[in-house]
Motif scaffolding. Structure first.
Motif, PDB file in Angstrom:
ATOM      1  N   UNK A   1      31.258 -10.987 -30.410  1.00 17.50           N
ATOM      2  CA  UNK A   1      31.195  -9.522 -30.415  1.00 17.50           C
ATOM      3  C   UNK A   1      31.339  -9.008 -28.968  1.00 17.50           C
ATOM      4  N   UNK A   2      32.113  -7.964 -28.779  1.00 14.29           N
ATOM      5  CA  UNK A   2      32.292  -7.406 -27.442  1.00 14.29           C
ATOM      6  C   UNK A   2      31.767  -5.982 -27.430  1.00 14.29           C
ATOM      7  N   UNK A   3      30.894  -5.677 -26.469  1.00 14.02           N
ATOM      8  CA  UNK A   3      30.381  -4.310 -26.330  1.00 14.02           C
ATOM      9  C   UNK A   3      31.119  -3.667 -25.159  1.00 14.02           C
ATOM     10  N   UNK A   4      31.907  -2.641 -25.470  1.00 11.83           N
ATOM     11  CA  UNK A   4      32.601  -1.898 -24.408  1.00 11.83           C
ATOM     12  C   UNK A   4      31.710  -0.750 -23.970  1.00 11.83           C
ATOM     13  N   UNK A   5      31.224  -0.771 -22.737  1.00 11.38           N
ATOM     14  CA  UNK A   5      30.421   0.344 -22.239  1.00 11.38           C
ATOM     15  C   UNK A   5      31.388   1.464 -21.812  1.00 11.38           C
ATOM     16  N   UNK A   6      30.932   2.688 -21.882  1.00 17.46           N
ATOM     17  CA  UNK A   6      31.814   3.781 -21.453  1.00 17.46           C
ATOM     18  C   UNK A   6      31.885   3.789 -19.929  1.00 17.46           C
ATOM     19  N   UNK A   7      32.941   4.431 -19.403  1.00 12.01           N
ATOM     20  CA  UNK A   7      33.140   4.424 -17.947  1.00 12.01           C
ATOM     21  C   UNK A   7      31.965   5.084 -17.234  1.00 12.01           C
ATOM     22  N   UNK A   8      31.246   5.988 -17.927  1.00 10.31           N
ATOM     23  CA  UNK A   8      30.145   6.701 -17.266  1.00 10.31           C
ATOM     24  C   UNK A   8      28.775   6.059 -17.542  1.00 10.31           C
TER      25      UNK A   8
END
Ligand code: PEP
Ligand code: MN
Length: 339
Positions: free
Chosen positions: A1-8
């Motif tokens: 599973x990959x968690x993409x954090x937002x740029x902010x």
């Protein structure tokens, strides 16, 4: 599973996600990019997947992507940009094609020094040579052991070429790590899991050869052992797979190289010597490997192949190696134009 954090996403939000991944029974693996942080959740035993999926609504999370392959850390889904493995001042996986050359086995100081000087003059960037040799027959030359490692070190001191040499088992690991710049895991050991686990915590890059009967996914899962054990510096090596053709030692799987590059961010070198078993075919196989995108080559060279104690028939002599090096230029230009 990959968690993409937002740029902010803030540090606090990233830390919260890391903690939650651990609570769900997974191991977090952070990749901090220039713009955003991506966190891989690596399956450890049986994690609580539905709780992990609920992190989609945690603060700072942009998206959660299920990984489609059985491996995670080596996958380009987690890390699209290519890994560059650094060995002293050499970069494997960068724009330059790195050639590693030397004898199959270290046989004597004279043999190794003559080879090291010759391959360096022809443009090789690293020196190979086995001190601990995995031989099909117990009656064949088994290598000089620690004495061979010392000879490799001396040749490296004189020429400046870093050393690639094989570690055959956990019992030799400390000795090999003391002398080697890169630890080679031979084809026969690709699925030696205790060895792979130990190498995960050794501060040396690993050259992981593909087993002759291994699929590309099994090979990448073997690399996953190294990365999940904490060693990110892994170079894959395609060295041919079993073939039914008695006139070839193995079959060079060039499509497998392309597939591994598509699925995985680690650099890949090709061994045209073991892949063909015939010195006449080595230069053509080397050029084909570069054209398909290999990051480097590992080639067997002996000052007098007819006297070699192992793999003479597939070893180039020094003039043939120098000629092969000159012949690589067009393949290198072709590969650069295609990438
Ligand atoms: C070697 O590099 O000499 C060797 C034994 O290779 P492989 O493990 O690919 O057979
Ligand atoms: Mn060999």
């Amino acid at each position: 599973m990959i968690v993409n954090m937002s740029a902010s996403a803030t540090e606090e939000e990233i830390n919260h996600v890391v903690e939650r991944i651990k609570e769900c029974g997974y191991l977090p693996h952070l990749i901090r990019g220039a713009e955003r942080t991506v966190i891989g959740a690596v399956g450890k035993n049986r994690g609580r997947r539905s709780e992990l999926e609920a992190l989609r609504v945690a603060p700072g999370v942009e998206d959660i992507i299920p990984i489609s392959q059985p491996f995670t850390l080596v996958s380009r889904e987690l890390q699209p940009q290519r890994t560059v493995v650094r060995v002293k001042d050499i970069a494997i996986g960068g724009p330059e094609v790195v050639v590693i050359a030397g004898p199959c086995s270290v046989e004597s100081r004279e043999q190794l020094l003559e080879t090291a000087r010759g391959v360096k003059a022809a443009g090789a960037k690293m020196l190979r040579g086995g001190a601990f040799k995995p031989r099909t027959s117990p009656y064949e030359f088994q290598g000089l052991g620690v004495e061979g490692l010392k000879i490799l070190k001396d040749a490296s001191k004189e020429t400046g070429l870093p050393i690639v040499t094989e570690v055959m088992g956990v019992e030799d690991l400390d000795d090999v790590a003391e002398y080697a710049d890169v630890m080679q895991v031979g084809a026969r050991n690709m699925q030696n899991y205790p060895l792979l686990r130990r190498l995960g915590s050794v501060p040396r890059p690993v050259l992981l050869k593909r087993g002759p009967g291994a699929t590309v996914k099994e090979w990448l899962l073997a690399a996953e052992y190294l990365l999940s054990g904490g060693n990110p510096n892994v170079v894959l090596c395609e060295r041919g797979i079993k073939t039914f053709d008695p006139d070839l030692r193995n079959a060079l799987d060039l499509a497998g190289v392309a597939l591994a590059k598509e699925l995985c961010h680690l650099p890949i070198v090709v061994d045209p010597s073991h892949a063909t078993g015939r010195r006449s075919l080595v230069p053509a196989a080397a050029r084909a490997a570069i054209a398909i995108g290999a990051d480097g080559l590992i080639v067997e060279v002996h000052p007098c192949p007819e006297r070699a104690l192992s793999d003479g028939p597939q070893s180039l002599d020094l003039p043939a190696f120098a000629a092969m090096m000159t012949s690589l230029d067009r393949a290198i230009a072709l590969a650069a134009a295609a990438s």
